[in-house]
Design an enzyme around this catalytic site. Structure first.
Site, PDB file in Angstrom:
ATOM      1  N   ARG A 283       1.022  -1.159   0.026  1.00 52.05           N
ATOM      2  CA  ARG A 283      -0.139  -0.004  -0.051  1.00 52.05           C
ATOM      3  C   ARG A 283       0.954   1.275  -0.099  1.00 52.05           C
ATOM      4  O   ARG A 283       1.770   1.170   0.587  1.00 52.05           O
ATOM      5  CB  ARG A 283      -0.898  -0.090   1.253  1.00 52.05           C
ATOM      6  CG  ARG A 283      -1.960  -0.983   1.256  1.00 52.05           C
ATOM      7  CD  ARG A 283      -3.145  -0.499   0.297  1.00 52.05           C
ATOM      8  NE  ARG A 283      -4.118  -1.570   0.238  1.00 52.05           N
ATOM      9  CZ  ARG A 283      -4.204  -2.516  -0.733  1.00 52.05           C
ATOM     10  NH1 ARG A 283      -3.357  -2.876  -1.543  1.00 52.05           N
ATOM     11  NH2 ARG A 283      -5.399  -3.349  -0.504  1.00 52.05           N
ATOM     12  N   GLU A 312      -3.705   7.523  -6.016  1.00 51.14           N
ATOM     13  CA  GLU A 312      -3.666   6.819  -7.117  1.00 51.14           C
ATOM     14  C   GLU A 312      -4.775   7.382  -8.158  1.00 51.14           C
ATOM     15  O   GLU A 312      -5.867   7.243  -7.843  1.00 51.14           O
ATOM     16  CB  GLU A 312      -3.693   5.260  -6.812  1.00 51.14           C
ATOM     17  CG  GLU A 312      -2.569   4.905  -6.157  1.00 51.14           C
ATOM     18  CD  GLU A 312      -2.684   3.350  -6.148  1.00 51.14           C
ATOM     19  OE1 GLU A 312      -3.766   2.676  -6.308  1.00 51.14           O
ATOM     20  OE2 GLU A 312      -1.477   2.753  -5.503  1.00 51.14           O
ATOM     21  N   HIS A 331       0.142  -0.117 -10.257  1.00 51.27           N
ATOM     22  CA  HIS A 331      -0.821  -0.819  -9.402  1.00 51.27           C
ATOM     23  C   HIS A 331      -1.126  -2.190 -10.117  1.00 51.27           C
ATOM     24  O   HIS A 331      -2.337  -2.658 -10.203  1.00 51.27           O
ATOM     25  CB  HIS A 331      -2.128  -0.345  -8.691  1.00 51.27           C
ATOM     26  CG  HIS A 331      -2.514  -0.773  -7.508  1.00 51.27           C
ATOM     27  ND1 HIS A 331      -2.984  -0.216  -6.560  1.00 51.27           N
ATOM     28  CD2 HIS A 331      -2.567  -1.918  -7.266  1.00 51.27           C
ATOM     29  CE1 HIS A 331      -3.415  -0.872  -5.581  1.00 51.27           C
ATOM     30  NE2 HIS A 331      -3.181  -2.171  -5.806  1.00 51.27           N
TER      31      HIS A 331
END
Length: 595
Positions: A283, A312, A331
């Site tokens: 994370r 993000e 990601h």
């Protein structure tokens, strides 16, 4: 015969159309005309319910295998890229909602569902985008898919590790720009280097296995990981300090919790081996991005490979993304064809099971409790969770927590007090601060067993009125070392004890010392020689730092002997303030604990 549903049509305060169901079943054919009721603004909507299937809204792209499984049980509405307003409008017609990480399931969504939404499925592990409190309040179960992405995330972590070590992305960009810079992109070898895996859960342990295959020496930091599981992989569990001091490479695999938020900050980077290389596929929030940038610019951190970010997508001007010594991906940890199909099946199975009324082991929020039971147990629910959190923070070393005993003192008979909810909350306090798992009554025993935690319960029957469900609760952790030696009782376990006073949880015993302090904010435990002026000295240090003391108590063996002082504080003292407290000559040991 068909049935019809009536829906009240009204304008909400923000002028959004809200539909609320009216309970009504006609005794005439569904094609009949309905007269308008006098003095109302009711719209009658005819709905055919021949199959009476529930409706599942899939708000983000899901693998076809999952969609097909859902269709065997429910009507499936695949509507992607919904705005928050569109989601709130649709949700009142849906029994279940499936999302990934891009859709925010807010309190407004649950309010707009008007009680119809039974389950929210998060296709993945993290549920940062779902308001769990609102879900529980509205009686909606939240489930996730915690295992399907494991291999994909581990493989991506290794891919970033190797690409970073050999400057693959930088060399690729250089060649595509028409350059040939062999000397500039000389890499480093992995063989014989030490990799510190931060978080030894499912993904972390898989990364460790693969890194061992690359010839790396692997250590791990995880306060909860069982030592025998680490040994089986050939990994040594170490404390946080040792991991920082010895690692050549650091790979992040811990969840984002209050305890891990910005764990890698300026202070942590000041203790790492100079030239360390960092990978993060966990994370974004576990790293202070500004601190990492400073460490990269100073050379403390030689390189970083990042798949996740605090925001993000990151802003276009993000300096980390543009840094020449940073390798980045958007990601992609779970983004393999195989993983997406497995995630789709896992979440579809969990959602279908929930709609059937089954309790899933992947449930992440607490089930609804009858109001009268919750009213009576609410103060003790808070007490048990905080005792679990407190006891966990007193554990030192990397051996992990395995044996916990909970003792309940009550005047009630064994059949008059069901302790399952209290046991679940203690488990929650022990596991949640260091895990991505959300523990509740549904999954507490399963989660504890999965992590090798053996929790036993004992009753002490007291004389007195059974009106009060419990007099006190004691939590003991066996076979561990303690950061605060005075927390070890005469029987050798870390021991904390508490009770409810005036509706609030209080700590009443630490080790063998009787104390009395409200369990809120933060807590400073000091063992000192019992002499005049100690309370004033500590209070002055906290006052200078503008730290407010909300409660204070001293427990002692005898006058002028050893004593334990417990101080409740509203703010977290600075590192300098804590250092000053430790330097008081009469203070023999102390610890700060977050509640």
């Amino acid at each position: 015969m068909s049935t019809v549903s009536l829906w009240n049509l009204a304008l909400s305060p923000n002028k959004r159309i809200c539909l609320s169901p009216l309970s009504w079943r006609p005794s005439f054919p569904s094609h009949a005309m309905f007269p308008r009721r006098q003095n109302t603004k009711t719209v009658v909507v005819l709905v055919r319910m021949l199959d009476s299937k529930p409706t599942v809204l899939v708000a983000e792209k899901l693998g076809d295998a999952g969609i097909q499984l859902l269709k065997t049980f429910a009507n499936v509405d695949c509507s992607y890229n919904l705005s928050p307003e569109e989601l709130c409008t649709k949700i009142s017609l849906c029994d279940a909602l499936i999302v990934r990480s891009g859709t925010k399931v807010t309190r407004e969504v649950f309010e707009s569902s008007m009680g119809r939404l039974k389950v929210v499925g998060r296709a993945g592990v993290g549920i940062d985008n779902v308001d769990l409190s609102a879900a529980t309040e509205h009686g909606c179960l939240v489930v996730n898919a915690p295992t399907a992405n494991t291999i994909a995330a581990a493989e991506h972590g290794i891919a970033l590790l190797t690409a970073m070590a050999r400057n693959v992305s930088q060399a690729d960009a250089s060649m595509k720009a028409g350059k040939w810079q062999r000397n500039k992109y000389v890499g480093v070898s992995l063989v014989g280097k030490t990799l510190a895996v931060m978080g030894f859960g499912k993904v972390g342990s898989e990364v460790a296995r693969r890194a061992k295959g690359l010839g790396m020496n692997v250590i791990a930091h995880d306060p909860y990981a069982p030592a025998d599981r680490a040994r089986a992989v050939g990994v040594e569990l170490v404390n946080f300090e040792e991991a920082l001091l010895t690692a050549d490479f650091i790979s992040m695999h811990m969840p984002l919790t209050p305890a891990t938020s910005k764990m890698f900050n300026d202070e942590a980077f000041s203790r790492v081996k100079r030239g360390v290389r960092i990978v993060n596929v966990a994370r974004g929030g576990v790293i202070d991005e500004e601190a990492l940038l400073r460490a990269l610019d100073s050379g403390i951190v030689a390189q970083a490979a990042l798949d996740v970010f605090t925001e993000e997508p990151p802003p276009k001007e993000n300096k980390l993304v543009r840094h020449e010594n940073v390798t980045v991906t958007p990601h992609l940890g779970a983004s393999t064809t195989e993983a997406q199909e497995v995630v789709a099946l896992e979440i579809a199975e969990a959602v279908v099971g929930a709609l059937k009324g089954e309790l899933a082991a992947t449930a992440v929020n607490a089930p609804m409790v009858p109001p009268q039971v919750m009213s009576e147990l609410a103060p003790f629910v808070s007490l048990t969770e905080k005792l679990g959190r407190l006891a966990l923070q007193l554990v030192a070393g990397g051996s992990g927590v395995k044996f916990v005993k909970v003792t309940y003192a009550s005047a009630r008979g064994r059949d008059d007090l069901d302790t399952r909810l209290l046991r679940a909350m203690i488990t929650k306090g022990l596991i949640e601060p260091i895990s991505s798992v959300f523990v509740n009554l549904v999954n507490a025993d399963f989660t504890a067993k999965q992590r090798g935690l053996r929790l036993t319960e004992e009753r002490i029957v007291l004389d007195g009125s059974p009106e009060n469900p419990l007099e006190f609760i004691q939590v003991q952790i066996a076979n561990v070392e303690s950061k605060f030696a005075s927390a070890i009782s005469e029987s050798g376990e870390i021991t904390v004890e508490g009770r409810v006073k005036d509706g609030k949880p209080h700590l009443t015993k630490v080790g063998s010392f009787d104390v009395d302090v409200s369990l809120e904010g933060g807590l400073i435990l000091c063992r000192q020689i019992d002499q005049p002026g100690i309370i004033g000295s500590v209070g002055s240090i906290l006052g200078e730092e503008n730290v407010n003391v909300n409660f204070m108590s001293v427990g002692r063996i005898a006058p002028r002997k050893q004593a334990v002082m417990t101080i409740g504080v509203d703010e977290e003292p600075s590192r300098d303030a804590l250092k000053k407290i430790g330097e008081i000559p009469a203070v023999e040991e102390f610890v700060f604990l977050k509640l």
